[in-house]
Design a protein around this motif. Structure first.
Motif, short mmCIF file in Angstrom:
data_model
loop_
_atom_site.label_atom_id
_atom_site.label_comp_id
_atom_site.label_asym_id
_atom_site.label_seq_id
_atom_site.Cartn_x
_atom_site.Cartn_y
_atom_site.Cartn_z
N ASN A 1 0.86 -1.28 -0.01
CA ASN A 1 0.09 -0.04 -0.17
C ASN A 1 0.84 1.29 0.13
N PRO A 2 0.42 2.50 -0.39
CA PRO A 2 1.03 3.68 -0.25
C PRO A 2 1.39 3.70 1.13
N GLY A 3 2.74 4.17 1.59
CA GLY A 3 3.22 4.34 2.88
C GLY A 3 3.72 3.32 3.43
N GLY A 4 3.65 2.05 2.89
CA GLY A 4 4.01 0.52 3.42
C GLY A 4 5.68 0.66 3.32
N PHE A 5 6.22 -0.45 4.30
CA PHE A 5 7.35 -0.38 4.80
C PHE A 5 8.00 -1.64 4.15
N VAL A 6 9.22 -1.93 3.82
CA VAL A 6 10.21 -2.76 3.47
C VAL A 6 11.12 -3.13 4.49
N CYS A 7 11.43 -4.17 5.04
CA CYS A 7 12.31 -4.19 6.15
C CYS A 7 13.42 -5.28 5.72
N LEU A 8 14.60 -4.83 5.30
CA LEU A 8 15.82 -6.10 4.75
C LEU A 8 16.80 -6.31 6.05
N GLY A 9 17.51 -7.09 5.54
CA GLY A 9 18.65 -7.75 6.49
C GLY A 9 19.88 -6.49 6.63
N HIS A 10 20.45 -6.73 7.63
CA HIS A 10 21.33 -5.70 8.11
C HIS A 10 22.59 -5.50 6.78
N SER A 11 22.51 -6.62 6.02
CA SER A 11 23.85 -6.52 5.01
C SER A 11 23.24 -6.13 3.88
N GLU A 12 22.06 -5.75 3.75
CA GLU A 12 21.35 -5.50 2.45
C GLU A 12 20.99 -4.02 2.68
N SER A 13 20.93 -3.19 1.29
CA SER A 13 21.01 -1.96 1.16
C SER A 13 19.77 -1.56 0.03
N MET A 14 18.80 -1.15 0.24
CA MET A 14 17.75 -0.87 -0.89
C MET A 14 18.46 0.28 -1.96
N SER A 15 19.26 1.38 -1.35
CA SER A 15 19.41 2.22 -2.06
C SER A 15 20.43 1.78 -2.95
N ARG A 16 20.97 0.72 -3.15
CA ARG A 16 22.11 0.03 -4.01
C ARG A 16 21.28 -0.87 -4.97
N ILE A 17 19.79 -1.00 -4.76
CA ILE A 17 19.09 -1.75 -5.55
C ILE A 17 18.22 -0.82 -6.62
N SER A 18 17.55 0.06 -5.76
CA SER A 18 16.52 0.86 -6.57
C SER A 18 16.33 2.02 -5.73
N ASN A 19 15.83 3.06 -6.47
CA ASN A 19 15.38 4.63 -5.94
C ASN A 19 13.98 4.71 -6.00
N ILE A 20 13.42 3.62 -5.74
CA ILE A 20 11.68 3.84 -5.88
C ILE A 20 11.24 3.69 -4.50
N PHE A 21 12.02 3.45 -3.51
CA PHE A 21 11.55 3.43 -2.12
C PHE A 21 12.29 4.75 -1.23
N LEU A 22 11.63 5.42 -0.26
CA LEU A 22 12.10 6.34 0.39
C LEU A 22 12.81 5.72 1.80
N PRO A 23 14.10 6.19 1.99
CA PRO A 23 14.85 5.63 3.19
C PRO A 23 13.99 6.34 4.42
N ARG A 24 13.84 5.40 5.38
CA ARG A 24 13.14 6.05 6.80
C ARG A 24 14.19 5.63 7.78
N LYS A 25 14.70 6.64 8.53
CA LYS A 25 15.64 6.14 9.67
C LYS A 25 14.80 6.48 11.03
N PHE A 26 14.41 5.34 11.57
CA PHE A 26 13.75 5.53 12.87
C PHE A 26 14.76 5.32 13.81
N PRO A 27 14.59 5.65 15.35
CA PRO A 27 15.41 5.29 16.36
C PRO A 27 15.90 3.90 16.30
N GLU A 28 15.06 3.13 16.00
CA GLU A 28 15.41 1.59 16.05
C GLU A 28 16.12 0.98 14.91
N ALA A 29 15.66 1.27 13.86
CA ALA A 29 16.14 0.75 12.53
C ALA A 29 15.88 1.71 11.37
N LEU A 30 16.68 1.46 10.41
CA LEU A 30 16.23 2.13 8.90
C LEU A 30 15.72 1.03 7.96
#
Length: 287
Positions: A251-280
């Motif tokens: 859904n719009p506004g939905g989230f993806v959680c990847l593993g600690h060694s994975e980076s969405m920024s190196r895969i695609s720019n279609i998602f926005l990074p959200r840096k919460f206190p607990e996790a990116l």
């Protein structure tokens, strides 16, 4: 002592065979393998060739490609995928889920008609989706307000069967607090614990290949996707394809959680990074 049985005669697999197999397996699953994993691949191919009494690799590959029903293809996938997990693994993301993401999602829903949908892929033997359910029940104060659906998928039929059974040894439970273990598990013998029936029946398990458009078309209106330590096995093309499928599933506004060694920024720019206190985490834009 007589002649060796066919079960003892290991068919020879050449470098060309391995290359052909890796290309075929990649096209079917999106999982990239190469000659650096030669020993791993050889052992599993040899086991499946012997099980099917195939005298050559070409005979076996023909069976996998053209067998009606695809049972051997599924057996091969089961052998080639690695499943190693435990409860509350990388638990900072579950904390982020119950402290941040779910509130943001809930604020954009009507509890009288809207459902919250969370998807675990690959779910392996079930530790992750059960951890998600327990985390929500224990730590999200608004859980009783919403109908929450947890989906769990994997490409491996054997691990799905184990997940549905929900029986685990102490090693998988080493991070589970005693009070949680006593609430959500039943000890069935000295070494094994089973997830309680109500919790087992609350998870919707299914077989899904994230690179298969037909499989992914069934997944829509998801609010949170946990896809941890899967994309590291893909090449760049398969990673981008998977990211696009996740985008369409959310859904719009939905989230993806990847593993600690994975980076969405190196895969695609279609998602926005959200840096919460607990996790990116990574978010599908609202518009």
């Amino acid at each position: 002592m007589g002649q060796a049985t066919s079960a003892q005669q290991v068919p020879r697999i050449s470098v060309e065979d391995i290359t052909a197999f890796c290309d075929f397996f990649y096209k079917k699953t999106g999982i990239s393998m190469d000659a650096s994993r030669r020993y791993f691949i050889d052992r599993r191919l040899e086991e499946r060739m012997l099980a099917n009494e195939c005298k050559t690799f070409r005979e076996y590959l023909s069976l996998v490609k053209f067998q009606a029903g695809g049972a051997e293809m599924q057996a091969l996938i089961n052998e080639m995928t690695v499943n190693e997990t435990y409860f509350f693994r990388e638990d900072y993301q579950f904390t982020c889920l119950t402290r941040r993401m779910l509130d943001e999602i809930a604020d954009n829903k009507d509890p009288r008609r809207d459902r919250i949908r969370i998807w675990s892929i690959p779910c392996s033997t079930g530790e992750e989706p059960y951890t998600i359910a327990i985390s929500i029940l224990e730590n999200w104060k608004r859980a009783s307000e919403f109908d929450i659906e947890i989906l769990a998928s994997d490409i491996d039929t054997r691990v799905i069967a184990k997940a549905q059974q929900g029986i685990y040894q102490a090693r998988a439970l080493h991070r589970v607090p005693t009070n949680i273990r006593e609430t959500y598990f039943q000890q069935i013998d000295r070494d094994n614990w089973q997830v309680i029936k109500d919790l087992r029946e609350s998870i919707d398990f299914s077989i899904v290949n994230v690179t298969n458009p037909a499989h992914m078309a069934r997944l829509r209106n998801i609010d949170v996707i946990f896809c941890r330590n899967l994309l590291i096995y893909f090449d760049d093309i398969s990673r981008r394809r998977a990211a696009e499928h996740f985008f369409d599933a959310l859904n719009p506004g939905g989230f993806v959680c990847l593993g600690h060694s994975e980076s969405m920024s190196r895969i695609s720019n279609i998602f926005l990074p959200r840096k919460f206190p607990e996790a990116l985490v990574h978010q599908r834009p609202m518009k």
